[in-house]
Design a protein around this motif. Structure first.
Motif, mmCIF file in Angstrom:
data_model
loop_
_atom_site.group_PDB
_atom_site.id
_atom_site.type_symbol
_atom_site.label_atom_id
_atom_site.label_comp_id
_atom_site.label_asym_id
_atom_site.label_seq_id
_atom_site.Cartn_x
_atom_site.Cartn_y
_atom_site.Cartn_z
ATOM 1 N N VAL A 31 0.863 -1.179 0.000
ATOM 2 C CA VAL A 31 0.000 0.000 0.000
ATOM 3 C C VAL A 31 0.898 1.226 0.000
ATOM 4 C CG1 VAL A 31 -1.773 1.294 1.237
ATOM 5 C CG2 VAL A 31 -1.821 -1.222 1.243
ATOM 6 N N ASP A 55 0.898 4.941 0.499
ATOM 7 C CA ASP A 55 0.078 6.000 1.077
ATOM 8 C C ASP A 55 0.644 7.342 0.631
ATOM 9 O OD1 ASP A 55 -1.441 7.734 2.563
ATOM 10 O OD2 ASP A 55 -0.916 6.860 4.502
ATOM 11 N N ILE A 108 -1.531 -1.007 -4.143
ATOM 12 C CA ILE A 108 -2.669 -0.157 -3.817
ATOM 13 C C ILE A 108 -2.128 1.248 -3.573
ATOM 14 C CG2 ILE A 108 -4.548 0.285 -2.182
ATOM 15 C CD1 ILE A 108 -4.360 -2.808 -1.580
ATOM 16 N N ARG A 129 -3.067 4.641 -2.185
ATOM 17 C CA ARG A 129 -4.081 5.222 -1.311
ATOM 18 C C ARG A 129 -3.877 6.732 -1.206
ATOM 19 N NH1 ARG A 129 -4.503 1.764 3.551
ATOM 20 N NH2 ARG A 129 -5.776 0.554 2.125
ATOM 21 N N THR A 146 -5.336 9.022 -3.584
ATOM 22 C CA THR A 146 -5.049 9.446 -4.956
ATOM 23 C C THR A 146 -5.312 10.920 -5.215
ATOM 24 O OG1 THR A 146 -7.222 8.650 -5.656
ATOM 25 C CG2 THR A 146 -5.361 7.164 -5.945
ATOM 26 N N GLU A 189 -7.248 4.180 -4.571
ATOM 27 C CA GLU A 189 -8.342 4.458 -3.646
ATOM 28 C C GLU A 189 -8.040 5.721 -2.858
ATOM 29 O OE1 GLU A 189 -7.249 1.585 0.081
ATOM 30 O OE2 GLU A 189 -8.269 0.625 -1.592
ATOM 31 N N GLU A 190 -9.105 6.307 -2.356
ATOM 32 C CA GLU A 190 -8.946 7.484 -1.516
ATOM 33 C C GLU A 190 -8.519 7.038 -0.127
ATOM 34 O OE1 GLU A 190 -8.810 10.684 -2.202
ATOM 35 O OE2 GLU A 190 -9.014 10.001 -4.259
ATOM 36 N N ALA A 191 -7.929 7.942 0.609
ATOM 37 C CA ALA A 191 -7.500 7.641 1.979
ATOM 38 C C ALA A 191 -8.715 7.322 2.833
ATOM 39 C CB ALA A 191 -6.742 8.815 2.565
ATOM 40 N N VAL A 192 -8.524 6.396 3.736
ATOM 41 C CA VAL A 192 -9.599 6.022 4.655
ATOM 42 C C VAL A 192 -9.573 6.981 5.829
ATOM 43 C CG1 VAL A 192 -10.470 4.207 6.162
ATOM 44 C CG2 VAL A 192 -9.385 3.609 3.982
#
Length: 96
Positions: free
Chosen positions: A4, A6, A51, A53, A55, A88-91
């Motif tokens: 991942v 980030d 992944i 994360r 974006t 994916e967008e940050a959680v």
């Protein structure tokens, strides 16, 4: 392997390339540029899920180079059956 990336942990393009190199165990010759990134991603020999994360932060981090970065990742995944990509967008943590 699953890695991942980030984007929020990167302050510069160099941080981004360094994180990719370390997380995906790129060879020492990795030059930290889009051509070298493409070469390393298409050379991956084991199944790898990358992944990306956060974006939306790519545009701020890379400016006009953000689309080229995304394209290199997508093209590399198309060329290398061992590589799968997900953006994916940050959680966000929820406050209870």
């Amino acid at each position: 392997m699953r890695f991942v990336l980030d984007i929020s942990a990167c302050e510069t393009a160099e941080d981004l390339h360094r994180a990719l190199a370390e997380g995906l165990h790129f060879p020492a010759w990795y030059g930290g540029n889009l051509d070298a990134l493409h070469d390393c991603l298409t050379d991956l020999n084991e199944p790898t899920e990358l992944i990306v994360r956060g974006t939306s932060a790519l545009d701020e981090l890379l400016g006009r180079r953000a689309n080229a970065f995304r394209r290199v990742l997508d093209d590399s995944a198309e060329e290398n059956p061992n590589l799968t990509m997900r953006f994916e967008e940050a959680v966000q943590d929820s406050i209870n």
